[in-house]
Write a protein that holds these residues in place. Sequence first.
Motif, short mmCIF file in Angstrom:
data_model
loop_
_atom_site.label_atom_id
_atom_site.label_comp_id
_atom_site.label_asym_id
_atom_site.label_seq_id
_atom_site.Cartn_x
_atom_site.Cartn_y
_atom_site.Cartn_z
N UNK A 73 45.59 38.87 47.60
CA UNK A 73 45.60 39.27 46.19
C UNK A 73 45.69 38.06 45.27
N UNK A 74 46.41 37.03 45.68
CA UNK A 74 46.46 35.81 44.87
C UNK A 74 45.09 35.15 44.79
N UNK A 75 44.36 35.17 45.90
CA UNK A 75 43.00 34.63 45.89
C UNK A 75 42.11 35.44 44.97
N UNK A 76 42.24 36.77 45.00
CA UNK A 76 41.40 37.63 44.16
C UNK A 76 41.79 37.56 42.69
N UNK A 77 43.03 37.17 42.41
CA UNK A 77 43.45 36.99 41.02
C UNK A 77 42.59 35.93 40.33
N UNK A 78 42.11 34.96 41.11
CA UNK A 78 41.32 33.87 40.54
C UNK A 78 39.87 34.25 40.29
N UNK A 79 39.40 35.34 40.91
CA UNK A 79 37.99 35.70 40.77
C UNK A 79 37.79 37.02 40.03
N UNK A 80 38.89 37.62 39.54
CA UNK A 80 38.82 38.83 38.71
C UNK A 80 39.58 38.56 37.42
N UNK A 81 39.40 39.46 36.45
CA UNK A 81 40.07 39.22 35.16
C UNK A 81 40.78 40.44 34.59
N UNK A 82 40.49 41.63 35.07
CA UNK A 82 41.08 42.83 34.48
C UNK A 82 41.72 43.77 35.50
N UNK A 83 41.15 43.88 36.67
CA UNK A 83 41.58 44.89 37.62
C UNK A 83 42.97 44.60 38.16
N UNK A 84 43.79 45.66 38.32
CA UNK A 84 45.13 45.52 38.87
C UNK A 84 45.10 45.10 40.33
N UNK A 85 46.19 44.49 40.79
CA UNK A 85 46.28 43.94 42.14
C UNK A 85 47.58 44.43 42.78
N UNK A 86 47.47 45.40 43.70
CA UNK A 86 48.64 46.07 44.26
C UNK A 86 48.78 45.70 45.73
N UNK A 87 49.95 45.17 46.09
CA UNK A 87 50.22 44.80 47.47
C UNK A 87 51.38 45.57 48.05
N UNK A 88 51.31 45.81 49.36
CA UNK A 88 52.36 46.50 50.09
C UNK A 88 53.31 45.49 50.71
N UNK A 89 54.60 45.63 50.43
CA UNK A 89 55.63 44.81 51.07
C UNK A 89 56.83 45.69 51.40
#
Length: 445
Positions: free
Chosen positions: A80-96
């Motif tokens: 998700x951190x990698x995808x944060x750099x290539x997207x600008x609006x979409x939410x990023x939800x991770x399971x922990x």
Amino acid sequence: MAKSPHIKLGFILHGVGRTWNDWRHPDRDVNASTSLSHYQQQAATAERGKFDFLFVADSLSITEKSSPHYLNRFEPITILSALAATTSRIGLVGTLTVSYSEPFNVARQFASLDHLSGGRAGWNVVTSWLGDTAANFSKTEHPAHATRYKIAAEYLDVVKGLWDSWEDGAHVADKESGQFVDPDRLHRLDHQGEFFQVRGPLNIKRTPQGQPVIFQAGASEDGRSFAARHAEVIFTHAPTKEEGQSYVADVKARARGFGRDPDQLFVLPGIAPIVGDSDEDAEARYRELAALESIDTGLGFLSRTFNDHDFRQYDLDSPFPDVAHIGLDSQQSGTLRILAEVRAENLTLRQVAERLATPRGAFVGSPETVADQLQQWFEEGAADGFVIFEPLPGQLELFVEKVVPILQARGLFRAEYEGTTFRAHLGLSEPENRHAAARRAQSAA
């Protein structure tokens, strides 16, 4: 606050597929679960379709019988951190998981993701149901089901407290005076609880959306109550519209009982739509998917749901084995659902495995048919939106190109993002910092 007029949509990043045999499709990339370029392409497509968020599922234990995606996949925060750099609006939800991690680390990870993405992070709070996970974390036994939810409640309180370490304005950074931080707006937590002792403060300032969005996937009694009390979005499983309506009514009634506005809680079942040029074309695509599966696939699903119990030892055409005692302390919601169907219909092991191997769902058809089903579930109270799986390669693209425009034309889905943060997409307010609230209350007294 009134219910949102728009369907919420998430997309689950599931690499080589969600079942045991999806990866065998001729067009499937067998390295997709560890391919940054694959996920970047899917993220770009979902963002072009104005989806609310991307979702990464996770677990911390595998066996040689685990499904291919879970055998070999990225850790959620990393991808998700990698995808944060290539997207600008979409939410990023991770399971922990709360059972095998520490609150300070998790608070820091999601605060970092929220800063990296400009306010688009979400945390799917899970308790971990696979018992053999304990062996990967130097523990001799897995916490009991009820204990896991007690841990989760305290854990979430600690994480939220750490996210409130910094008030807005605490980061002064005044070069002329030499003051970097306002000590009156930086706070230790000093938590002393049953399971955790955490001093704080968190070593990263308040995030762009105040706090990441909280997801939960509870379907057991304990899980439903936890979700109704704490979650802002619930990722659930609803095989039929009627089951979806029952679940939504139940958790929103519980939320109201906890003093919450039920319209600020979004219930999103996971679905795997198959879109074709016509209903007949979509059915052919479904059969293409079903042809990849086998009884062994269904037995694999059962094994995973019942804490890696070996169902291959039983006669397929005998009554379903008595495994209720296993289900009580594993994935309780899934096991209870299966056992209820077994009792209601007197199913054999083969019949249960066949159903699990080739689940069809209600969302197979032409773009109009799929849009009609989504609208019906939404308007009739079975869902506030959906988390989309991609059952066949190319289905996300088809959904974005053919189904989303229909929903937009009907006024059921956004044409543009409402803001820059994940909370803005969902219409959720920013949680007030507890220390700022206390300061405000004291000033008003």
